[in-house]
Design a protein around this motif. Structure first.
Motif, short mmCIF file in Angstrom:
data_model
loop_
_atom_site.label_atom_id
_atom_site.label_comp_id
_atom_site.label_asym_id
_atom_site.label_seq_id
_atom_site.Cartn_x
_atom_site.Cartn_y
_atom_site.Cartn_z
N THR A 13 19.27 21.63 -49.53
CA THR A 13 20.62 21.52 -48.99
C THR A 13 20.68 20.67 -47.71
N LEU A 14 19.60 20.69 -46.93
CA LEU A 14 19.59 19.91 -45.69
C LEU A 14 19.07 18.48 -45.87
N GLY A 15 18.49 18.20 -47.03
CA GLY A 15 17.98 16.86 -47.27
C GLY A 15 16.74 16.53 -46.47
N VAL A 16 15.84 17.52 -46.33
CA VAL A 16 14.60 17.31 -45.59
C VAL A 16 13.41 17.52 -46.52
N GLY A 17 12.21 17.27 -46.01
CA GLY A 17 11.01 17.46 -46.82
C GLY A 17 10.99 16.50 -48.01
N ALA A 18 10.76 17.03 -49.18
CA ALA A 18 10.69 16.22 -50.39
C ALA A 18 12.03 15.56 -50.73
N TYR A 19 13.10 16.01 -50.11
CA TYR A 19 14.45 15.53 -50.42
C TYR A 19 14.98 14.52 -49.41
N ARG A 20 14.18 14.17 -48.42
CA ARG A 20 14.67 13.30 -47.34
C ARG A 20 14.91 11.86 -47.79
N ASP A 21 14.26 11.42 -48.86
CA ASP A 21 14.39 10.03 -49.29
C ASP A 21 15.58 9.77 -50.21
N GLN A 28 22.90 10.39 -54.59
CA GLN A 28 21.85 10.66 -55.57
C GLN A 28 21.72 12.17 -55.84
N GLY A 29 22.84 12.85 -55.86
CA GLY A 29 22.85 14.30 -56.04
C GLY A 29 22.16 14.76 -57.30
N GLN A 30 22.36 14.04 -58.39
CA GLN A 30 21.73 14.43 -59.67
C GLN A 30 20.22 14.33 -59.60
N GLU A 31 19.72 13.27 -58.99
CA GLU A 31 18.27 13.09 -58.87
C GLU A 31 17.67 14.16 -57.96
N THR A 32 18.38 14.47 -56.89
CA THR A 32 17.91 15.51 -55.98
C THR A 32 17.87 16.85 -56.68
#
Length: 62
Positions: free
Chosen positions: A7-15, A20-24
């Protein structure tokens, strides 16, 4: 913890960009399933009788 990173877009999700919600979500789902499968595998190992849990080729009686 993984949900917070998602939800915060950090760690593995920072890129990932906000568009790109579907990819996340795919990555999040994959990671949750991997953790779930690992937990199930560990639980199955704990549920095995001691004589079956010994590595092959070794006796549990020593």
């Amino acid at each position: 913890m993984a949900f917070n990173a998602f939800t915060l877009g950090v760690g593995a999700y920072r890129d990932f960009d906000t568009d790109q919600g579907q990819e996340t979500l795919k990555l999040f789902t994959q990671r949750v399933e991997e953790h779930r499968n690992e937990q199930l595998r560990q639980q199955q190992q704990l549920d095995q009788p001691a004589d079956q849990a010994a590595p092959s080729g070794q006796s549990s009686t020593g």
